[in-house]
Design a protein around this motif. Structure first.
Motif, PDB file in Angstrom:
ATOM      1  N   ARG A   1      67.358 -62.010 -38.234  1.00 57.64           N
ATOM      2  CA  ARG A   1      68.312 -62.386 -39.273  1.00 57.64           C
ATOM      3  C   ARG A   1      68.904 -61.184 -39.989  1.00 57.64           C
ATOM      4  O   ARG A   1      69.263 -61.245 -41.166  1.00 57.64           O
ATOM      5  N   ALA A   2      69.042 -60.088 -39.238  1.00 56.72           N
ATOM      6  CA  ALA A   2      69.749 -58.931 -39.791  1.00 56.72           C
ATOM      7  C   ALA A   2      71.239 -59.230 -39.909  1.00 56.72           C
ATOM      8  O   ALA A   2      71.958 -58.559 -40.648  1.00 56.72           O
ATOM      9  N   THR A   3      71.704 -60.240 -39.172  1.00 60.51           N
ATOM     10  CA  THR A   3      73.119 -60.601 -39.166  1.00 60.51           C
ATOM     11  C   THR A   3      73.308 -62.006 -39.730  1.00 60.51           C
ATOM     12  O   THR A   3      72.345 -62.689 -40.081  1.00 60.51           O
ATOM     13  N   HIS A   4      74.553 -62.428 -39.804  1.00 62.45           N
ATOM     14  CA  HIS A   4      74.876 -63.702 -40.462  1.00 62.45           C
ATOM     15  C   HIS A   4      74.249 -64.897 -39.744  1.00 62.45           C
ATOM     16  O   HIS A   4      73.893 -65.891 -40.369  1.00 62.45           O
ATOM     17  N   THR A   5      74.145 -64.818 -38.430  1.00 69.00           N
ATOM     18  CA  THR A   5      73.484 -65.870 -37.659  1.00 69.00           C
ATOM     19  C   THR A   5      72.296 -65.270 -36.934  1.00 69.00           C
ATOM     20  O   THR A   5      72.282 -64.074 -36.622  1.00 69.00           O
ATOM     21  N   ARG A   6      71.290 -66.056 -36.663  1.00 66.26           N
ATOM     22  CA  ARG A   6      70.065 -65.546 -36.053  1.00 66.26           C
ATOM     23  C   ARG A   6      70.326 -65.084 -34.620  1.00 66.26           C
ATOM     24  O   ARG A   6      70.976 -65.766 -33.835  1.00 66.26           O
ATOM     25  N   MET A   7      69.801 -63.911 -34.309  1.00 64.59           N
ATOM     26  CA  MET A   7      69.823 -63.406 -32.946  1.00 64.59           C
ATOM     27  C   MET A   7      68.453 -63.608 -32.335  1.00 64.59           C
ATOM     28  O   MET A   7      67.431 -63.472 -33.014  1.00 64.59           O
ATOM     29  N   ARG A   8      68.436 -63.907 -31.064  1.00 70.73           N
ATOM     30  CA  ARG A   8      67.161 -64.039 -30.361  1.00 70.73           C
ATOM     31  C   ARG A   8      66.520 -62.658 -30.220  1.00 70.73           C
ATOM     32  O   ARG A   8      67.201 -61.661 -29.947  1.00 70.73           O
ATOM     33  N   ARG A   9      65.211 -62.588 -30.419  1.00 67.78           N
ATOM     34  CA  ARG A   9      64.518 -61.307 -30.231  1.00 67.78           C
ATOM     35  C   ARG A   9      64.658 -60.858 -28.773  1.00 67.78           C
ATOM     36  O   ARG A   9      64.510 -61.657 -27.849  1.00 67.78           O
ATOM     37  N   GLU A  10      64.904 -59.577 -28.594  1.00 72.51           N
ATOM     38  CA  GLU A  10      65.051 -59.063 -27.239  1.00 72.51           C
ATOM     39  C   GLU A  10      63.752 -59.187 -26.450  1.00 72.51           C
ATOM     40  O   GLU A  10      63.777 -59.359 -25.230  1.00 72.51           O
TER      41      GLU A  10
END
Length: 237
Positions: free
Chosen positions: A68-77
């Motif tokens: 959640r570093a960005t506006h929408t959640r990114m999947r963990r690499e």
């Protein structure tokens, strides 16, 4: 008018807090406006196999963004099973940049790994990681010197980075996300404290740019890096 209301040659507010983790040999939390990056330095008394018995040390880096570093959640690499090309490119850039400010012979056969974890992203994360990574590296090497493990300071100069670009037809310093996403030209400038170039990344996102415009971006970057070096010095005295 910039979305943030800043002047064309104005950095975002910079904060560098050191000693933010208990166990790393060097650590800092760097905040460039709403971009926040945790940088830690880990010292190991070993080097990669290709450097064994050379007398040379090594500085490398890893980079990642929290979901959640960005506006929408990114999947963990890690969940995806591999790093993205962007992540690999950025961590190689960080490592190359920081090695440019280190005398690896004076460091000796030891490795320092700089981990850069983006807590919050609003543009310029790789530049913040390089600038904060240098601080974490400086603190780790200070411990080596204090312990008497090395006698000559291997750090030859400050290394800092800043973004510049052409937004709404105007060269601007230190793009945030609102500007970065709309910029006609976007560049990242890595420089030494003495004003020498380490790495330049600049590309036209929409149209082209002239040599004169690039010179204006260089002037902005030089001013921005100088201010970042002042912040680095204040954080490591």
């Amino acid at each position: 008018m910039r979305p943030s209301g800043r002047n064309l040659d104005e950095l975002r507010q910079i904060s560098i807090e050191t000693g933010v983790t208990a166990y790393a040999e060097g650590s800092c939390l760097i905040k460039c406006g709403n971009t926040h990056v945790l940088c830690t330095a880990t010292l190991e008394e070993r080097v990669p196999p290709f450097l064994k018995n050379t007398g040379l040390g090594w500085v490398t880096a890893e980079y990642g963004m929290l979901p959640r570093a960005t506006h929408t959640r990114m999947r963990r690499e890690a969940a995806a099973g591999k790093q993205s090309g962007r992540t690999q490119e950025i961590q190689r850039l960080i490592g190359r940049s920081l090695r440019a400010g280190v005398d690896r012979s004076a460091l000796g056969e030891r490795q320092i790994t700089i981990d850069c974890d983006v807590i919050q992203a609003d543009g310029g994360t790789r530049c913040a990681a390089i600038t904060g990574g240098w601080v974490a590296l400086r603190l780790a090497i200070n411990k080596l010197i204090k312990a008497g493990d090395i006698v000559t300071d291997p750090m030859t100069d400050h290394i800092a980075a800043v973004s510049c670009g052409i937004y709404a037809g105007q060269p601007v310093l230190d793009l945030d996300y609102a500007e970065d996403s709309e910029a006609g030209t976007d560049g990242n400038f890595v420089m030494t404290g003495g004003g020498r170039m380490v790495e330049l990344q600049a590309s036209a996102e929409n149209g082209t740019f002239s040599g004169g415009q690039f010179s204006e971006l260089m002037d902005l970057a030089t001013k921005g890096v100088a201010a970042l070096v002042v912040a680095q010095k204040a954080a490591t005295v």
